[in-house]
Scaffold this motif. Structure first.
Motif, PDB file in Angstrom:
ATOM      1  N   ALA A 770     -51.868  28.831 -78.701  1.00  0.00           N
ATOM      2  CA  ALA A 770     -51.119  28.920 -79.953  1.00  0.00           C
ATOM      3  C   ALA A 770     -52.037  29.273 -81.109  1.00  0.00           C
ATOM      4  O   ALA A 770     -51.658  30.032 -82.014  1.00  0.00           O
ATOM      5  N   VAL A 771     -53.252  28.734 -81.089  1.00  0.00           N
ATOM      6  CA  VAL A 771     -54.220  29.085 -82.135  1.00  0.00           C
ATOM      7  C   VAL A 771     -54.476  30.591 -82.115  1.00  0.00           C
ATOM      8  O   VAL A 771     -54.424  31.276 -83.137  1.00  0.00           O
ATOM      9  N   THR A 772     -54.745  31.112 -80.947  1.00  0.00           N
ATOM     10  CA  THR A 772     -55.027  32.541 -80.812  1.00  0.00           C
ATOM     11  C   THR A 772     -53.852  33.376 -81.275  1.00  0.00           C
ATOM     12  O   THR A 772     -54.010  34.354 -82.024  1.00  0.00           O
ATOM     13  N   LEU A 773     -52.649  33.015 -80.823  1.00  0.00           N
ATOM     14  CA  LEU A 773     -51.456  33.800 -81.158  1.00  0.00           C
ATOM     15  C   LEU A 773     -51.185  33.770 -82.660  1.00  0.00           C
ATOM     16  O   LEU A 773     -50.869  34.805 -83.262  1.00  0.00           O
ATOM     17  N   LEU A 774     -51.293  32.606 -83.269  1.00  0.00           N
ATOM     18  CA  LEU A 774     -51.019  32.500 -84.699  1.00  0.00           C
ATOM     19  C   LEU A 774     -52.024  33.305 -85.514  1.00  0.00           C
ATOM     20  O   LEU A 774     -51.673  33.951 -86.506  1.00  0.00           O
ATOM     21  N   GLU A 775     -53.262  33.255 -85.094  1.00  0.00           N
ATOM     22  CA  GLU A 775     -54.263  34.037 -85.815  1.00  0.00           C
ATOM     23  C   GLU A 775     -54.021  35.533 -85.638  1.00  0.00           C
ATOM     24  O   GLU A 775     -54.178  36.324 -86.581  1.00  0.00           O
ATOM     25  N   GLN A 776     -53.596  35.933 -84.452  1.00  0.00           N
ATOM     26  CA  GLN A 776     -53.255  37.338 -84.235  1.00  0.00           C
ATOM     27  C   GLN A 776     -52.075  37.756 -85.111  1.00  0.00           C
ATOM     28  O   GLN A 776     -51.980  38.924 -85.515  1.00  0.00           O
ATOM     29  N   ALA A 777     -51.207  36.807 -85.394  1.00  0.00           N
ATOM     30  CA  ALA A 777     -50.033  37.097 -86.219  1.00  0.00           C
ATOM     31  C   ALA A 777     -50.354  37.033 -87.707  1.00  0.00           C
ATOM     32  O   ALA A 777     -49.446  37.216 -88.535  1.00  0.00           O
ATOM     33  N   ASP A 969     -44.674  21.922 -60.833  1.00  0.00           N
ATOM     34  CA  ASP A 969     -45.941  21.848 -60.111  1.00  0.00           C
ATOM     35  C   ASP A 969     -45.848  20.860 -58.950  1.00  0.00           C
ATOM     36  O   ASP A 969     -46.286  21.154 -57.831  1.00  0.00           O
ATOM     37  N   GLN A 970     -45.249  19.702 -59.198  1.00  0.00           N
ATOM     38  CA  GLN A 970     -45.205  18.665 -58.177  1.00  0.00           C
ATOM     39  C   GLN A 970     -44.172  18.941 -57.089  1.00  0.00           C
ATOM     40  O   GLN A 970     -44.378  18.590 -55.933  1.00  0.00           O
ATOM     41  N   LEU A 971     -43.061  19.548 -57.450  1.00  0.00           N
ATOM     42  CA  LEU A 971     -41.988  19.751 -56.467  1.00  0.00           C
ATOM     43  C   LEU A 971     -41.983  21.141 -55.845  1.00  0.00           C
ATOM     44  O   LEU A 971     -41.457  21.317 -54.745  1.00  0.00           O
ATOM     45  N   ALA A 972     -42.542  22.113 -56.538  1.00  0.00           N
ATOM     46  CA  ALA A 972     -42.490  23.487 -56.022  1.00  0.00           C
ATOM     47  C   ALA A 972     -43.856  24.148 -55.950  1.00  0.00           C
ATOM     48  O   ALA A 972     -43.962  25.293 -55.495  1.00  0.00           O
ATOM     49  N   GLY A 973     -44.896  23.449 -56.397  1.00  0.00           N
ATOM     50  CA  GLY A 973     -46.221  24.036 -56.383  1.00  0.00           C
ATOM     51  C   GLY A 973     -46.331  25.270 -57.258  1.00  0.00           C
ATOM     52  O   GLY A 973     -47.126  26.171 -57.004  1.00  0.00           O
ATOM     53  N   ARG A 974     -45.512  25.310 -58.322  1.00  0.00           N
ATOM     54  CA  ARG A 974     -45.449  26.490 -59.192  1.00  0.00           C
ATOM     55  C   ARG A 974     -46.070  26.159 -60.548  1.00  0.00           C
ATOM     56  O   ARG A 974     -45.669  25.199 -61.216  1.00  0.00           O
ATOM     57  N   HIS A 975     -47.061  26.945 -60.947  1.00  0.00           N
ATOM     58  CA  HIS A 975     -47.742  26.734 -62.217  1.00  0.00           C
ATOM     59  C   HIS A 975     -46.900  27.315 -63.345  1.00  0.00           C
ATOM     60  O   HIS A 975     -46.393  28.428 -63.251  1.00  0.00           O
ATOM     61  N   GLY A 976     -46.741  26.552 -64.413  1.00  0.00           N
ATOM     62  CA  GLY A 976     -45.985  27.017 -65.558  1.00  0.00           C
ATOM     63  C   GLY A 976     -46.879  27.273 -66.753  1.00  0.00           C
ATOM     64  O   GLY A 976     -47.980  26.720 -66.858  1.00  0.00           O
ATOM     65  N   VAL A 977     -46.406  28.131 -67.652  1.00  0.00           N
ATOM     66  CA  VAL A 977     -47.174  28.451 -68.846  1.00  0.00           C
ATOM     67  C   VAL A 977     -46.335  28.195 -70.086  1.00  0.00           C
ATOM     68  O   VAL A 977     -45.103  28.228 -70.060  1.00  0.00           O
ATOM     69  N   HIS A 978     -47.032  27.936 -71.189  1.00  0.00           N
ATOM     70  CA  HIS A 978     -46.430  27.775 -72.502  1.00  0.00           C
ATOM     71  C   HIS A 978     -46.140  29.155 -73.075  1.00  0.00           C
ATOM     72  O   HIS A 978     -46.775  30.147 -72.706  1.00  0.00           O
ATOM     73  N   LEU A 979     -45.199  29.233 -74.003  1.00  0.00           N
ATOM     74  CA  LEU A 979     -44.878  30.502 -74.645  1.00  0.00           C
ATOM     75  C   LEU A 979     -46.118  31.149 -75.251  1.00  0.00           C
ATOM     76  O   LEU A 979     -46.306  32.370 -75.150  1.00  0.00           O
ATOM     77  N   ALA A 980     -46.974  30.335 -75.861  1.00  0.00           N
ATOM     78  CA  ALA A 980     -48.183  30.888 -76.465  1.00  0.00           C
ATOM     79  C   ALA A 980     -49.093  31.513 -75.411  1.00  0.00           C
ATOM     80  O   ALA A 980     -49.720  32.556 -75.643  1.00  0.00           O
ATOM     81  N   GLN A 981     -49.160  30.881 -74.253  1.00  0.00           N
ATOM     82  CA  GLN A 981     -49.974  31.446 -73.175  1.00  0.00           C
ATOM     83  C   GLN A 981     -49.394  32.772 -72.693  1.00  0.00           C
ATOM     84  O   GLN A 981     -50.126  33.733 -72.450  1.00  0.00           O
ATOM     85  N   LEU A 982     -48.077  32.810 -72.557  1.00  0.00           N
ATOM     86  CA  LEU A 982     -47.436  34.038 -72.096  1.00  0.00           C
ATOM     87  C   LEU A 982     -47.721  35.197 -73.055  1.00  0.00           C
ATOM     88  O   LEU A 982     -48.053  36.306 -72.635  1.00  0.00           O
ATOM     89  N   LEU A 983     -47.608  34.919 -74.343  1.00  0.00           N
ATOM     90  CA  LEU A 983     -47.772  35.985 -75.336  1.00  0.00           C
ATOM     91  C   LEU A 983     -49.230  36.349 -75.578  1.00  0.00           C
ATOM     92  O   LEU A 983     -49.508  37.376 -76.209  1.00  0.00           O
ATOM     93  N   THR A 984     -50.140  35.538 -75.084  1.00  0.00           N
ATOM     94  CA  THR A 984     -51.559  35.890 -75.203  1.00  0.00           C
ATOM     95  C   THR A 984     -52.137  36.325 -73.861  1.00  0.00           C
ATOM     96  O   THR A 984     -53.358  36.378 -73.688  1.00  0.00           O
ATOM     97  N   GLY A 985     -51.253  36.622 -72.920  1.00  0.00           N
ATOM     98  CA  GLY A 985     -51.696  37.201 -71.656  1.00  0.00           C
ATOM     99  C   GLY A 985     -52.182  36.219 -70.628  1.00  0.00           C
ATOM    100  O   GLY A 985     -52.741  36.622 -69.603  1.00  0.00           O
ATOM    101  N   GLN A 986     -51.959  34.916 -70.823  1.00  0.00           N
ATOM    102  CA  GLN A 986     -52.415  33.900 -69.865  1.00  0.00           C
ATOM    103  C   GLN A 986     -51.269  33.588 -68.914  1.00  0.00           C
ATOM    104  O   GLN A 986     -50.518  32.648 -69.125  1.00  0.00           O
ATOM    105  N   ARG A 987     -51.129  34.364 -67.877  1.00  0.00           N
ATOM    106  CA  ARG A 987     -49.960  34.227 -66.986  1.00  0.00           C
ATOM    107  C   ARG A 987     -50.362  33.699 -65.627  1.00  0.00           C
ATOM    108  O   ARG A 987     -49.577  33.610 -64.734  1.00  0.00           O
TER     109      ARG A 987
END
Length: 987
Positions: A770-777, A969-987
């Protein structure tokens, strides 16, 4: 015969559930009406044999019986003093469907929308469609002769029932049908009809929506001597339905909506007769005030543009046989020209037409409060008059309301002359009962003068049966009594309804609830500071029992998992309402209260999805607060309920988080810790952040930049803010943030990034991004020098004293920024929701609370806001073209802030988004606690887990909520990302 004897006999005879607990009796003590009648026992039969066995016990032991479907009856048709039979639990199947004959055989507990889903692939549907169709059962619709908007075209439920498999009070089981000999199954019925032909022909069946009393006109030879149709609308007073064969109709093709605007509702009603000649599918009336309420509740975007007016008709036109889309459009335009108004819009099928119909559908729930926000009660819910007299009736009725100081939102099925309204009758105290009765009596006299019916589709029930003598002559009422005797000589089937009616002001629920003033917990500001008023927001409309996911709703996840009235918002509200009258459930720590609230996920979905604004999460917190006041709490309250305290201690000591994570990876030890902490050992321990977000922030830049940022932080937080009581909301677009920034020589807008306890000590990847995204904005990001916890886990476990301490500290940290017009952006949705919703109600006397609530944003809200808060029109979000996203909105995000800004931001970025509706199932501490694991998984299976299983390996799982990411993560072994991560390319 004691209640225990009755229960024992039933448990011997019946395979289904038999429950006489105080909690269960409370849940079924009322329906969607004003009435409270506590049953002795509730039975959920598993099959028809169970029903027969239960009725046999009732007959032998002389126990009254009330049949119940979805419990959405607004006239008190589904409450009774003896045995309540709940058909919705197990007898809820479509047994067969014949597309050639266009018929279906259904059990009485089938929800109407489930029948529609089975019929839809064949191009068929059941004609009548009440607004409660996604929770109303066919048995209930048969009991009340339900109609809905499309009854103009397809008729009432009675017109769509072919035969009924029933059992009467004497134990006679028979098939009710039509034709010669149809009346032979009930000895004496044919003779009774023959002796009263003149009375039946002149008094009954005068217009389509005359459904009050018994519809004996169906037994006339010229009407086909149809016993099945006669029994429809008898409200469970004559027979119990075991099975029904119903007619289906072809689904309309190319439907077009014509919206017609008029100065007011009576003028709109005047136009109805001229429109009926165009064979409309529906003619609905809505009032400008209802539209305003929908706009306030759902948001401006939920209401499409309507033609000018103070009242509207929504008229739907569909294709006749042999017609095509152009023919329908031509007929719709001709209808619009005949509407007597220039304010007309022709809307083909599509999103705008759907949105228009949602305005009307929302009326059933939103009408439960007046535009001023006062409770509005049923009781005069669905009176009807011949359509040609509707305009004049409405003028006189609105004049009566004004004269008596009564308010309510008018809407309804104007094509049939049926008007819906809930009234702000003074039912909060016993003193208001007399004036309420007088108004209802005057209303009955008025509708009788217009040749109308006290009920147009919901039945008479306890609300109107006493008033039938104002509509019918003594001869008609005596005939009704003779009919009742033929089917139910002892009067055990739904007593107090239609024949030998209970007084309409007996057994009222609301007047006898004791005032329960706020005390050291929540203030309940919107409910006058009274807990009893708050829990009586629930009118029983039952939207929480529906599958709300199709409309993007989240309510009620535990009920979707268990299908038990105990675990639905309405059932919990009923238990808490009983708590406020102090009779059946006397204390805050009663086992009934504990059991009722146990599977509440505190998801807050009801606060947004319930049309009356029930907030069960808040009520649960208040109950726990009072129940455990001065007492030792469960161990998980001290561990999970104070989680930020422990995660803060672990992450404060260098190296301790890493050591803890390593040690707790050992499953035997982790299970031991989980079990000792009151958690389910099948769960995994949380992983502590090995570097706090605040530590990362301080180390992020070199000394010069860090020093500059620290000076900026300190100067802003400690500088002389405006008066806190003044209007300084950034959300109100006062323009103060950029002005102050310019004065300080900082070119970029300032924003405070608030890292809550979860983002600080457990998972800070989203905060960093979020820090990165806000500064980019283009923002100057400020991180407060001092950590601030919102007390969420204290709130969810009812430790409100501790929550208030943390929120008071939080105000000291964050409020100065808001006072200076600097918006605060939250990272974790549940914590952001605390600031937006719970904070002002927990600290109502601190003016900083509402100020901070107004200036708190989600990341997407900030980035989509207009200037001066948003980043400005030149900012473009990073491209997500080609990115597939499965998005799980956090329940609190959906309920308090709404997810529309997130959806808009993702669409602007070009992502392809599958938006899930419904809770992930973890819900903070809920899914971790012992006894909740199975329900937590079942809730996850409603939407989250199937979506993750179907998603491709490159699909991004987007979840801003820590709980939502943990569950996946616990039930499906699936990693999730925050909106800020998605918009800063951390997928």
């Amino acid at each position: 015969m004691t209640a225990q004897d009755i229960t024992a006999a039933l448990r011997t005879a019946v395979a289904g559930e038999v429950d006489d607990s105080d909690r269960r009796r409370a849940e079924y003590s009322t329906d969607a009406s004003n009435y409270r009648v506590v049953p002795q026992v509730v039975v959920a039969p598993r099959d028809a044999d169970d029903v027969l066995a239960a009725l046999d016990v009732a007959r032998r032991l002389e126990v009254p019986v009330t049949a119940r479907g979805g419990g959405t009856s607004v006239a008190g048709n589904a409450v009774g003093p003896g045995m309540v039979l709940d058909f919705s639990r197990h007898l809820n199947k479509v047994l067969s469907l014949d597309p050639e004959a266009r018929t279906a055989v259904v059990q009485p507990g089938v929800v109407m929308s489930d029948l529609q889903a089975v019929a839809r692939p064949h191009g068929l549907r059941f004609g009548p469609d009440p607004s409660t169709q996604n929770r109303a059962t066919l048995g209930g619709m048969i009991g009340n002769n339900a109609c809905g908007p499309h009854a103009v075209a397809y008729g009432r439920t009675a017109d769509n029932v072919r035969s009924l498999e029933v059992v009467d009070a004497s134990g006679r089981r028979f098939t009710a049908g039509a034709g010669s000999g149809a009346l032979d199954v009930v000895p004496g019925l044919e003779k009774l009809v023959g002796a009263n032909l003149a009375t039946i022909r002149t008094a009954l069946g005068r217009f389509k929506r005359q459904v009050s009393g018994y519809s004996l006109e169906h037994l006339l030879p010229e009407n086909g001597t149809d016993l099945a149709k006669f029994l429809v609308g008898s409200e469970g007073t004559l027979v119990t339905v075991l099975e029904a064969t119903v007619d289906l109709v072809a689904m309309p093709t190319a439907p077009v909506v014509v919206a017609l605007g008029y100065p007011d509702m009576p003028t709109a009603a005047d136009a109805v007769p001229a429109l009926l000649g165009f064979d409309p599918l529906a003619v609905e009336g809505i009032d400008a005030r209802l539209v305003d309420v929908v706009r306030r509740h759902r948001g401006p975007a939920a209401v499409p543009e309507l033609p000018p007016g103070g009242g509207w008709l929504l008229v739907e036109v569909g294709a006749r046989e042999g017609e095509g889309p152009e023919d329908v459009l031509a007929r719709a335009r001709a209808l619009a020209a005949a509407g007597g108004t220039d304010a007309a819009a022709v809307v083909p099928a599509g999103a705008q037409a759907d949105a228009l119909w949602r305005i009307r559908a929302d009326g059933a729930g939103l009408g439960g409060r007046t535009p001023a926000g006062d409770p509005a009660w049923p009781g005069w819910e669905d009176a009807a008059v011949p359509p040609e007299r509707l305009g004049d009736y409405l003028r006189d009725y609105t004049a009566l309301m004004a004269d008596r100081g009564v308010d309510g939102l008018l809407y309804g099925h104007f094509g049939d002359g049926c008007v819906h309204v809930r009234l702000d009758l003074p039912l909060e105290t016993p003193a208001g009962i007399g004036p309420s009765r007088e108004f209802l009596e005057a209303s009955a006299d008025l509708v009788a003068r217009y040749g109308g019916s006290l009920s147009g589709e919901h039945g008479d029930g306890r609300a109107r049966s006493e008033l039938l003598d104002r509509m019918y002559t003594p001869e008609v009422l005596d005939l009704f009594g003779q009919v009742k005797t033929l089917f139910d000589p002892a009067g055990h089937l739904n007593p107090g309804v239609l024949v030998d009616p209970a007084p309409l002001d007996a057994d009222l629920r609301r007047p006898y609830a004791k005032p329960t003033p706020a005390r050291k917990g929540f203030a309940f500001l919107e409910d006058g500071g009274d807990f009893a008023t708050a829990v009586h927001r629930c009118t029983g409309v039952g939207k929480c029992r529906a599958d709300n996911s199709a409309a993007g709703g989240f309510m009620c996840p535990s009920y979707q998992a268990t299908k038990d009235e105990k675990d639905v918002t309405r059932g919990r509200a009923r238990v808490l309402q009983e708590l406020t009258n102090g009779s059946l459930i006397p204390t805050w720590d009663s086992p009934a209260v504990r059991d009722s609230l146990d599977l509440c996920l505190s998801c807050k979905a009801c606060s947004a999805d319930c049309p009356t604004g029930v907030d069960m999460a808040r009520y649960k917190s208040e109950v726990l607060h009072r129940a455990y006041e001065g007492k030792v709490r469960p161990v998980n309250h001290y561990l999970l309920g104070q989680l930020p305290r422990w995660t803060g201690l672990v992450t404060k000591v260098p190296g301790l988080a890493r050591l803890s994570n390593t040690v707790l990876k050992a499953r035997p030890l982790a299970r031991l810790v989980l079990r000792a902490g009151g958690m389910d050992p099948r769960r995994e321990m949380v992983t502590f952040a090995e570097e706090r977000f605040s530590t990362w922030w301080r180390k992020r830049d070199d000394g010069a930049t860090a020093s500059s940022r620290a000076r900026l932080d300190t100067a802003t937080a400690t500088g002389a803010p405006p008066a806190v009581g003044a209007s300084s909301s950034a959300r109100a677009s006062k323009g103060r943030a950029p002005e102050r920034a310019a004065a300080d020589g900082v070119a970029r807008r300032r924003v405070v990034l608030w890292a809550d306890s979860f983002s600080e000590t457990l998972d800070n990847d989203g905060a960093r991004a979020a820090v990165t995204l806000l500064e980019q904005a283009g923002y100057e990001v400020i991180v407060p020098a001092e950590n601030a916890c919102c007390g969420l886990t204290w709130i969810s476990t009812g430790q409100l004293d501790g929550a208030k301490k943390r929120l008071t500290h939080l105000l000291g940290v964050l409020a100065p920024y808001a006072a200076n017009g600097i918006p605060v952006v939250g990272v974790e949705p549940s914590c952001t929701a605390v600031l937006r919703s719970d904070l002002p109600d927990l600290l109502p006397d601190d003016p900083r609370a509402q100020m901070l609530a107004d200036d708190t944003y989600t990341l997407a809200e900030l980035l989509t806001a207009p200037a001066p808060v948003g980043p400005g029109p030149d900012w473009v979000p990073p491209s997500l073209e080609g990115v597939e996203v499965v998005a799980q909105p956090h329940c609190h995000h959906h309920s308090v802030m709404g997810w529309e800004a997130d959806a808009a931001l993702l669409a602007r970025a070009g992502a392809t988004v599958t938006r899930l509706a419904g809770c992930c199932g973890l819900a903070g501490n809920f899914g971790m606690e012992a006894g909740h694991y199975d329900t937590s998984v079942a809730v996850a299976e409603n939407a989250l887990l199937p979506a993750l299983r179907e998603a491709g390996p490159d699909t991004v799982y987007l979840a801003d909520g820590f709980s939502c990411r943990t569950q996946a993560d616990q039930l499906a072994g699936r990693h999730g990302v925050h909106l800020a991560q998605l918009l800063t390319g951390q997928r």
